[in-house]
Write a protein that holds these residues in place. Structure first.
Motif, PDB file in Angstrom:
ATOM      1  N   SER A  98       0.816  -1.219   0.000  1.00  0.00           N
ATOM      2  CA  SER A  98       0.000   0.000   0.000  1.00  0.00           C
ATOM      3  C   SER A  98       0.846   1.263   0.000  1.00  0.00           C
ATOM      4  N   VAL A  99       2.087   1.157   0.464  1.00  0.00           N
ATOM      5  CA  VAL A  99       2.983   2.314   0.450  1.00  0.00           C
ATOM      6  C   VAL A  99       3.227   2.771  -0.990  1.00  0.00           C
ATOM      7  N   TYR A 100       3.297   1.823  -1.915  1.00  0.00           N
ATOM      8  CA  TYR A 100       3.466   2.184  -3.326  1.00  0.00           C
ATOM      9  C   TYR A 100       2.278   3.020  -3.803  1.00  0.00           C
ATOM     10  N   SER A 101       1.069   2.558  -3.504  1.00  0.00           N
ATOM     11  CA  SER A 101      -0.124   3.271  -3.962  1.00  0.00           C
ATOM     12  C   SER A 101      -0.192   4.672  -3.379  1.00  0.00           C
ATOM     13  N   THR A 102       0.172   4.807  -2.105  1.00  0.00           N
ATOM     14  CA  THR A 102       0.039   6.089  -1.422  1.00  0.00           C
ATOM     15  C   THR A 102       1.153   7.061  -1.789  1.00  0.00           C
ATOM     16  N   SER A 103       2.400   6.676  -1.512  1.00  0.00           N
ATOM     17  CA  SER A 103       3.518   7.598  -1.692  1.00  0.00           C
ATOM     18  C   SER A 103       3.907   7.777  -3.158  1.00  0.00           C
ATOM     19  N   VAL A 104       3.914   6.668  -3.906  1.00  0.00           N
ATOM     20  CA  VAL A 104       4.392   6.737  -5.284  1.00  0.00           C
ATOM     21  C   VAL A 104       3.311   7.278  -6.213  1.00  0.00           C
ATOM     22  N   LEU A 105       2.189   6.570  -6.306  1.00  0.00           N
ATOM     23  CA  LEU A 105       1.171   6.956  -7.280  1.00  0.00           C
ATOM     24  C   LEU A 105       0.393   8.206  -6.886  1.00  0.00           C
ATOM     25  N   THR A 106      -0.020   8.283  -5.620  1.00  0.00           N
ATOM     26  CA  THR A 106      -0.910   9.367  -5.227  1.00  0.00           C
ATOM     27  C   THR A 106      -0.175  10.684  -5.023  1.00  0.00           C
ATOM     28  N   VAL A 107       1.065  10.642  -4.536  1.00  0.00           N
ATOM     29  CA  VAL A 107       1.719  11.883  -4.133  1.00  0.00           C
ATOM     30  C   VAL A 107       2.883  12.285  -5.038  1.00  0.00           C
ATOM     31  N   PHE A 108       3.900  11.433  -5.187  1.00  0.00           N
ATOM     32  CA  PHE A 108       5.178  11.904  -5.708  1.00  0.00           C
ATOM     33  C   PHE A 108       5.445  11.655  -7.184  1.00  0.00           C
ATOM     34  N   LEU A 109       5.087  10.485  -7.713  1.00  0.00           N
ATOM     35  CA  LEU A 109       5.578  10.118  -9.034  1.00  0.00           C
ATOM     36  C   LEU A 109       4.998  10.980 -10.147  1.00  0.00           C
ATOM     37  N   GLY A 110       3.702  11.270 -10.109  1.00  0.00           N
ATOM     38  CA  GLY A 110       3.077  12.044 -11.182  1.00  0.00           C
ATOM     39  C   GLY A 110       3.770  13.375 -11.430  1.00  0.00           C
ATOM     40  N   PRO A 111       3.855  14.241 -10.413  1.00  0.00           N
ATOM     41  CA  PRO A 111       4.526  15.529 -10.632  1.00  0.00           C
ATOM     42  C   PRO A 111       6.003  15.375 -11.007  1.00  0.00           C
ATOM     43  N   TYR A 112       6.694  14.409 -10.384  1.00  0.00           N
ATOM     44  CA  TYR A 112       8.133  14.288 -10.636  1.00  0.00           C
ATOM     45  C   TYR A 112       8.407  13.760 -12.041  1.00  0.00           C
TER      46      TYR A 112
ATOM     47  N   SER B 139       0.180   1.540   7.120  1.00  0.00           N
ATOM     48  CA  SER B 139       1.536   1.665   6.582  1.00  0.00           C
ATOM     49  C   SER B 139       1.635   2.841   5.619  1.00  0.00           C
ATOM     50  N   GLY B 140       0.589   3.044   4.801  1.00  0.00           N
ATOM     51  CA  GLY B 140       0.604   4.165   3.868  1.00  0.00           C
ATOM     52  C   GLY B 140       0.728   5.499   4.589  1.00  0.00           C
ATOM     53  N   ALA B 141      -0.027   5.656   5.683  1.00  0.00           N
ATOM     54  CA  ALA B 141       0.017   6.904   6.445  1.00  0.00           C
ATOM     55  C   ALA B 141       1.370   7.077   7.124  1.00  0.00           C
ATOM     56  N   PHE B 142       1.886   5.996   7.716  1.00  0.00           N
ATOM     57  CA  PHE B 142       3.155   6.079   8.443  1.00  0.00           C
ATOM     58  C   PHE B 142       4.297   6.484   7.520  1.00  0.00           C
ATOM     59  N   VAL B 143       4.411   5.813   6.384  1.00  0.00           N
ATOM     60  CA  VAL B 143       5.508   6.112   5.466  1.00  0.00           C
ATOM     61  C   VAL B 143       5.327   7.483   4.830  1.00  0.00           C
ATOM     62  N   LEU B 144       4.078   7.882   4.573  1.00  0.00           N
ATOM     63  CA  LEU B 144       3.844   9.202   4.000  1.00  0.00           C
ATOM     64  C   LEU B 144       4.296  10.298   4.960  1.00  0.00           C
ATOM     65  N   VAL B 145       4.099  10.103   6.256  1.00  0.00           N
ATOM     66  CA  VAL B 145       4.590  11.071   7.243  1.00  0.00           C
ATOM     67  C   VAL B 145       6.113  11.183   7.149  1.00  0.00           C
ATOM     68  N   LEU B 146       6.803  10.035   7.091  1.00  0.00           N
ATOM     69  CA  LEU B 146       8.257  10.049   6.974  1.00  0.00           C
ATOM     70  C   LEU B 146       8.696  10.726   5.671  1.00  0.00           C
ATOM     71  N   ASP B 147       7.988  10.439   4.589  1.00  0.00           N
ATOM     72  CA  ASP B 147       8.314  11.052   3.305  1.00  0.00           C
ATOM     73  C   ASP B 147       8.158  12.560   3.358  1.00  0.00           C
ATOM     74  N   LEU B 148       7.089  13.028   3.988  1.00  0.00           N
ATOM     75  CA  LEU B 148       6.842  14.467   4.049  1.00  0.00           C
ATOM     76  C   LEU B 148       7.880  15.170   4.911  1.00  0.00           C
ATOM     77  N   VAL B 149       8.326  14.487   5.974  1.00  0.00           N
ATOM     78  CA  VAL B 149       9.401  15.058   6.796  1.00  0.00           C
ATOM     79  C   VAL B 149      10.651  15.251   5.952  1.00  0.00           C
ATOM     80  N   LEU B 150      11.013  14.234   5.177  1.00  0.00           N
ATOM     81  CA  LEU B 150      12.192  14.327   4.310  1.00  0.00           C
ATOM     82  C   LEU B 150      11.988  15.370   3.221  1.00  0.00           C
ATOM     83  N   PHE B 151      10.833  15.368   2.602  1.00  0.00           N
ATOM     84  CA  PHE B 151      10.574  16.283   1.483  1.00  0.00           C
ATOM     85  C   PHE B 151      10.569  17.739   1.938  1.00  0.00           C
ATOM     86  N   GLN B 152       9.856  18.005   3.028  1.00  0.00           N
ATOM     87  CA  GLN B 152       9.760  19.389   3.502  1.00  0.00           C
ATOM     88  C   GLN B 152      11.083  19.878   4.077  1.00  0.00           C
TER      89      GLN B 152
END
Length: 456
Positions: free
Chosen positions: A37-51, A181-194
């Motif tokens: 589910s981390v792939y669906s959340t972090s990759v598809l929903t948030v980061f990959l499209g714009p990047y 898991s999607g929420a947990f990893v997305l929080v970590l991703d946003l910390v790194l990204f921001q």
């Protein structure tokens, strides 16, 4: 008397061991949702499209076009086209994978192959930089198709690891694990990204780390279900035909479903209302940015809010299903979806607080409606056809959800209003509600030759 008592004791011990083994498999099964589910959340929903779009624009010519295989494509459309190609690839592979799994009885090796193919492709996105848009498109196609195939095999385990009365709860917990898991990893991703400057990396490198880490997470936690799930022996029918091509296998599956018209009726209802669900998920950010004028940071927080509340929604609706039955609970969720869209139509622009309320409403019904649909369908699948039938189910989930975006796009094209476009999706939930309400699920379970649970 003593012998009878001994027999009863041995029977009870065997039942206890069987229940313990089933629980162990269930716990392992949950972790595949947790992994992918981390792939669906972090990759598809948030980061990959714009990047990926940014990478394609870097590689574009003066007129804004890239030329994959010599075909002129607007850089801004490359991501969408890549997703479309991945769907076509998945549609060709899923029925064949399902048939091979059912006839060979060996789902786990196929699940492992699909999971690690997808995880490796996702981890490889770390190398997506500069003008490597073709690499990004290829990795996206491979990862998306691998995820779809793995979900066919994963879902097909549900009837085998849970008794009829357990399936609503087990399915809901699987979704809850995934959203957690999607929420947990997305929080970590946003910390790194921001805070990428604080970590000494560029914004682009931070995105590539977020993309690759999703693949590493997927591969690491896929070990748990692969260790705990077990394959069952399959009794082959005399003269059974060998697996055929994906499209021919899909046609054969649908022909076989004609013997179970009530199962087919449920699948049609699911196809329609799930098309609405998938369109809301994919277009909500467009609605928020274009119609409501919200910033990207607001939309990312809203995605995170959906993930967190979807956990509570999946578990809460699982409990409701135990009291009122899965069908009634799904019908209630469809009514809630329609009300949510109506509320979205009236949202004032540039008010993040109200958009967060809308995201909360989506989160609470999202996980439960998906989880209960999966568990209810599992009751309608004839024994020995689990992977094959779930390939058709997964295709309706991933491969055929194109009508909703088309309706959304055409409505906007005609009216010029995203508000009208979003409210047009109510028809999918209304029609799905009517079709599902007409399915006599108890008779459908009996017709499939399965035991009827106490609550449906």
């Amino acid at each position: 008397m003593t012998a009878q008592t001994t027999d009863e004791a041995e029977s009870g011990a065997e039942d206890g061991r069987s229940a313990a083994a089933r629980k162990r498999e269930q716990h392992g099964w949950y972790f595949y949702d947790f992994a992918c589910s981390v792939y669906s959340t972090s990759v598809l929903t948030v980061f990959l499209g714009p990047y990926l779009t940014a990478v394609a624009k870097t590689a574009a010519d003066a007129e804004g076009y890239v030329h994959p295989l010599g075909i002129p494509v607007r850089a801004g459309s490359f991501f969408a086209y890549s997703v479309s190609v991945s769907v076509i690839v998945a549609v060709l592979i899923m029925p064949l994978a399902g048939a091979v799994a059912d006839r060979g009885g060996r789902k786990k090796p196929l699940l492992a192959a699909a999971a690690y193919t997808g995880a490796a492709a996702t981890a490889g996105m770390f190398f997506l930089s500069g003008e490597r848009y073709l690499l990004g498109g290829l990795l996206l196609i491979v990862a998306n198709a691998a995820l779809a195939v793995s979900m066919v095999l994963y879902n097909a385990y549900l009837p085998q690891i849970a008794t009829p009365d357990e399936r609503d709860t087990v399915s809901s917990r699987g979704w809850a694990f995934g959203y957690t898991s999607g929420a947990f990893v997305l929080v970590l991703d946003l910390v790194l990204f921001q805070g990428h400057d604080s970590f000494g990396v560029s914004e682009g490198t931070a995105v590539r780390i977020c993309l690759a880490s999703a693949g590493l997470w997927w591969g690491a936690f896929a070990i748990v279900p692969l260790r705990r799930l077990r394959d069952r022996a399959v009794v082959r029918e005399a003269g059974a035909a060998p697996p055929v091509s994906g499209w021919r296998q899909l046609a054969a599956t649908l022909r076989d479903m004609r013997r179970f018209p009530l199962t087919l009726s449920f699948l049609l209802a699911y196809l329609i209302y799930n098309d609405g669900v998938q369109t809301v998920i994919s277009q909500a950010s467009v609605y928020g940015s274009e119609e409501l004028g919200l910033e990207q940071s607001t939309l990312i927080v809203a995605v995170l809010l959906v993930q967190v509340l979807a956990v509570a929604g999946a578990l809460g609706m699982g409990r409701l299903a135990r009291s009122y039955g899965a069908k009634r609970t799904i019908l209630g969720s469809l009514a809630a979806w329609a009300l949510t869209l109506a509320a979205g139509y009236f949202l004032p622009a540039r008010t993040p607080a109200w958009f967060f309320v809308l995201a909360s409403m989506i989160g609470l019904v999202l996980g439960g409606s998906q989880a209960l649909s999966r568990s209810l369908f599992s009751h309608l699948v004839p024994a020995g056809k689990e992977a094959e039938y779930f390939s058709a189910y997964e295709m309706s989930d991933r491969g055929l959800s194109w009508v909703g975006p088309l309706v959304f796009g055409l409505t906007y094209q005609v009216t010029g209003s995203y508000r009208t476009a979003i409210i047009s999706l109510v028809v999918f939930f209304a029609l799905g509600f009517v079709l599902l309400a007409r399915v006599p699920v108890r008779r459908a379970v009996e017709a499939a030759g399965n035991p009827v649970p106490e609550r449906l």
